[in-house]
Design a protein around this motif. Sequence first.
Motif: not given
Length: 163
Positions: A2-8
């Motif tokens: 799965p594609k990693p999720e990033t947060f701002e």
Amino acid sequence: MPKPETFESVARPGAYYERPRIKRDLPIVTSPWMGLLAFGFVGVAGWGAFIKYTTNQERLASSVVRQILQNLRESDLVRETLGEGVRPEPTWYLNGDPWIDGTINMLQGNVDITLRVKGSKGAGTLYFTSIRKEKGQPFTLIRFKIICDSGTVIHLPIGLSKQ
């Protein structure tokens, strides 16, 4: 993969549970003054009743009342009218003790009492009044009589009660 999720930015902590959303009126806050006023009234009434009871007990235990009752028991006039065993009439609200109305003030020279008496034949109200005009002088008997429930009035003699 799965594609990693990033947060701002940094995440805010959330509530652990859902808060209840109940809509109700606020409770009515009563003033404590009514309760305090009622408690104060009961306290003052109890104090007044206690004072009345203790002053009656003092009158009952006085030597004046004892001497009056002794004179009544020895009097032939009282024995003929009220019968044998003349004694103060008990009251239910004093747990069998009699109520003595009036004052006994030996220091000021004033004795004025009223009490109910009863014997084996009848009952009546005793009136006794005595004053002392000056300090050091003997008491002067003003009134010493019994008014019976039948209407008979017994005037007791001033000296010794035996006749």
